[in-house]
Scaffold this motif. Structure first.
Motif, PDB file in Angstrom:
ATOM      1  N   ALA A   1       0.949  -1.188  -0.201  1.00 62.22           N
ATOM      2  CA  ALA A   1       0.031   0.042  -0.098  1.00 62.22           C
ATOM      3  C   ALA A   1       0.890   1.271   0.057  1.00 62.22           C
ATOM      4  O   ALA A   1       1.859   1.358   0.689  1.00 62.22           O
ATOM      5  N   PRO A   2       0.705   2.314  -0.768  1.00 62.84           N
ATOM      6  CA  PRO A   2       1.438   3.388  -1.034  1.00 62.84           C
ATOM      7  C   PRO A   2       1.217   4.174   0.536  1.00 62.84           C
ATOM      8  O   PRO A   2       0.321   4.178   1.090  1.00 62.84           O
ATOM      9  N   PHE A   3       2.288   5.021   0.716  1.00 63.04           N
ATOM     10  CA  PHE A   3       2.307   5.863   1.985  1.00 63.04           C
ATOM     11  C   PHE A   3       3.377   6.944   1.958  1.00 63.04           C
ATOM     12  O   PHE A   3       4.441   6.506   0.967  1.00 63.04           O
ATOM     13  N   ASP A   4       3.317   7.947   2.292  1.00 64.25           N
ATOM     14  CA  ASP A   4       4.115   9.083   2.216  1.00 64.25           C
ATOM     15  C   ASP A   4       5.525   8.881   3.380  1.00 64.25           C
ATOM     16  O   ASP A   4       4.832   8.662   4.441  1.00 64.25           O
ATOM     17  N   CYS A   5       6.636   9.169   2.794  1.00 66.83           N
ATOM     18  CA  CYS A   5       7.710   8.924   3.328  1.00 66.83           C
ATOM     19  C   CYS A   5       9.003   9.756   2.890  1.00 66.83           C
ATOM     20  O   CYS A   5       9.034   9.941   1.785  1.00 66.83           O
ATOM     21  N   ALA A   6       9.433  10.411   3.874  1.00 64.29           N
ATOM     22  CA  ALA A   6      11.030  11.075   3.295  1.00 64.29           C
ATOM     23  C   ALA A   6      12.099  10.077   3.808  1.00 64.29           C
ATOM     24  O   ALA A   6      12.170   9.731   4.904  1.00 64.29           O
ATOM     25  N   VAL A   7      12.913   9.793   2.942  1.00 64.60           N
ATOM     26  CA  VAL A   7      14.076   8.945   3.072  1.00 64.60           C
ATOM     27  C   VAL A   7      15.497   9.765   2.756  1.00 64.60           C
ATOM     28  O   VAL A   7      15.657  10.385   1.787  1.00 64.60           O
ATOM     29  N   VAL A   8      16.016  10.111   3.870  1.00 66.98           N
ATOM     30  CA  VAL A   8      17.444  10.583   3.744  1.00 66.98           C
ATOM     31  C   VAL A   8      18.731   9.671   4.209  1.00 66.98           C
ATOM     32  O   VAL A   8      18.571   9.246   5.111  1.00 66.98           O
ATOM     33  N   LEU A   9      19.736   9.997   3.319  1.00 65.69           N
ATOM     34  CA  LEU A   9      21.002   9.310   3.767  1.00 65.69           C
ATOM     35  C   LEU A   9      21.630   9.678   4.998  1.00 65.69           C
ATOM     36  O   LEU A   9      21.855  11.064   5.245  1.00 65.69           O
ATOM     37  N   ASN A  10      22.014   8.811   5.750  1.00 74.56           N
ATOM     38  CA  ASN A  10      22.563   8.947   7.012  1.00 74.56           C
ATOM     39  C   ASN A  10      24.040   9.426   6.680  1.00 74.56           C
ATOM     40  O   ASN A  10      24.871   8.514   6.220  1.00 74.56           O
ATOM     41  N   THR A  11      24.424  10.788   6.957  1.00 74.98           N
ATOM     42  CA  THR A  11      25.926  10.886   6.867  1.00 74.98           C
ATOM     43  C   THR A  11      26.691  11.229   8.231  1.00 74.98           C
ATOM     44  O   THR A  11      27.662  11.712   8.260  1.00 74.98           O
ATOM     45  N   SER A  12      26.145  10.584   9.155  1.00 77.97           N
ATOM     46  CA  SER A  12      26.876  10.485  10.385  1.00 77.97           C
ATOM     47  C   SER A  12      28.394   9.909  10.397  1.00 77.97           C
ATOM     48  O   SER A  12      28.417   9.203   9.588  1.00 77.97           O
ATOM     49  N   THR A  13      29.110  10.189  11.078  1.00 77.76           N
ATOM     50  CA  THR A  13      30.605   9.527  11.405  1.00 77.76           C
ATOM     51  C   THR A  13      30.647   7.984  11.423  1.00 77.76           C
ATOM     52  O   THR A  13      31.100   7.443  10.741  1.00 77.76           O
ATOM     53  N   GLU A  14      29.408   7.624  12.374  1.00 81.82           N
ATOM     54  CA  GLU A  14      29.316   6.227  12.593  1.00 81.82           C
ATOM     55  C   GLU A  14      28.830   5.366  11.081  1.00 81.82           C
ATOM     56  O   GLU A  14      29.440   4.260  10.891  1.00 81.82           O
ATOM     57  N   ALA A  15      28.184   6.217  10.302  1.00 83.02           N
ATOM     58  CA  ALA A  15      27.362   5.640   9.195  1.00 83.02           C
ATOM     59  C   ALA A  15      28.735   5.595   8.072  1.00 83.02           C
ATOM     60  O   ALA A  15      28.850   4.768   7.269  1.00 83.02           O
ATOM     61  N   LYS A  16      29.424   6.652   8.022  1.00 85.01           N
ATOM     62  CA  LYS A  16      30.583   6.626   7.039  1.00 85.01           C
ATOM     63  C   LYS A  16      31.496   5.463   7.670  1.00 85.01           C
ATOM     64  O   LYS A  16      32.187   4.841   6.632  1.00 85.01           O
ATOM     65  N   VAL A  17      31.911   5.323   8.821  1.00 81.96           N
ATOM     66  CA  VAL A  17      32.752   4.385   9.113  1.00 81.96           C
ATOM     67  C   VAL A  17      32.106   2.846   8.685  1.00 81.96           C
ATOM     68  O   VAL A  17      32.966   2.230   8.018  1.00 81.96           O
ATOM     69  N   ALA A  18      30.833   2.703   8.801  1.00 77.04           N
ATOM     70  CA  ALA A  18      30.192   1.478   8.384  1.00 77.04           C
ATOM     71  C   ALA A  18      30.310   1.213   7.029  1.00 77.04           C
ATOM     72  O   ALA A  18      30.512   0.250   6.584  1.00 77.04           O
ATOM     73  N   GLY A  19      30.238   2.358   6.450  1.00 76.40           N
ATOM     74  CA  GLY A  19      30.286   2.335   4.928  1.00 76.40           C
ATOM     75  C   GLY A  19      31.727   1.854   4.347  1.00 76.40           C
ATOM     76  O   GLY A  19      31.691   1.058   3.566  1.00 76.40           O
ATOM     77  N   SER A  20      32.656   2.410   5.047  1.00 76.60           N
ATOM     78  CA  SER A  20      34.153   2.080   4.735  1.00 76.60           C
ATOM     79  C   SER A  20      34.472   0.564   5.097  1.00 76.60           C
ATOM     80  O   SER A  20      35.382   0.207   4.422  1.00 76.60           O
ATOM     81  N   GLU A  21      33.686  -0.058   5.897  1.00 74.07           N
ATOM     82  CA  GLU A  21      33.859  -1.270   6.370  1.00 74.07           C
ATOM     83  C   GLU A  21      32.983  -2.260   5.591  1.00 74.07           C
ATOM     84  O   GLU A  21      32.803  -3.561   5.796  1.00 74.07           O
ATOM     85  N   GLY A  22      32.103  -1.693   4.462  1.00 76.45           N
ATOM     86  CA  GLY A  22      31.496  -2.822   3.587  1.00 76.45           C
ATOM     87  C   GLY A  22      30.031  -2.846   3.868  1.00 76.45           C
ATOM     88  O   GLY A  22      29.264  -3.438   3.284  1.00 76.45           O
ATOM     89  N   ALA A  23      29.523  -1.858   4.932  1.00 78.62           N
ATOM     90  CA  ALA A  23      27.864  -2.214   5.011  1.00 78.62           C
ATOM     91  C   ALA A  23      27.335  -1.232   3.744  1.00 78.62           C
ATOM     92  O   ALA A  23      27.846  -0.468   3.457  1.00 78.62           O
ATOM     93  N   SER A  24      26.024  -1.512   3.851  1.00 76.05           N
ATOM     94  CA  SER A  24      25.208  -0.749   2.875  1.00 76.05           C
ATOM     95  C   SER A  24      25.017   0.706   3.295  1.00 76.05           C
ATOM     96  O   SER A  24      25.090   0.914   4.619  1.00 76.05           O
ATOM     97  N   ASN A  25      24.613   1.472   2.327  1.00 76.71           N
ATOM     98  CA  ASN A  25      24.316   2.826   2.498  1.00 76.71           C
ATOM     99  C   ASN A  25      23.236   2.777   3.699  1.00 76.71           C
ATOM    100  O   ASN A  25      22.261   2.180   3.448  1.00 76.71           O
ATOM    101  N   MET A  26      23.342   3.726   4.825  1.00 75.96           N
ATOM    102  CA  MET A  26      22.123   3.948   5.756  1.00 75.96           C
ATOM    103  C   MET A  26      21.372   4.975   5.726  1.00 75.96           C
ATOM    104  O   MET A  26      21.908   6.207   5.226  1.00 75.96           O
TER     105      MET A  26
END
Length: 84
Positions: A1-26
């Protein structure tokens, strides 16, 4: 079912570290309180057909009943649907 939602890339330091270790974009998905996304729910953003999987519990981060804002946040990652 459709719903309204705002999806924003997490650019925190923790997310950047996780991304550099191979995690998907958060990402953080923000909806109305009436939309309660739960852990492992999957949804698609219609604008670009990108698919996300929820990685937190929708009951954990919402505005209180007394607040004027009507919002709920969940964490999510980009997701690829498994092929059968």
């Amino acid at each position: 079912a459709p719903f309204d939602c705002a999806v924003v890339l997490n650019t925190s330091t923790e997310a950047k570290v996780a991304g550099s270790e191979g995690a998907s974009n958060m990402y953080t998905a923000t909806t109305r309180k009436s939309i309660n996304l739960q852990y492992h729910d999957v949804f698609r953003r219609e604008s670009d057909k990108k698919i996300f999987r929820v990685t937190s519990d929708g009951d954990d981060d919402k505005t209180p009943k007394t607040a004027g804002l009507d919002m709920r946040n969940v964490s999510c990652v980009e997701w690829t649907l498994p092929s059968s």
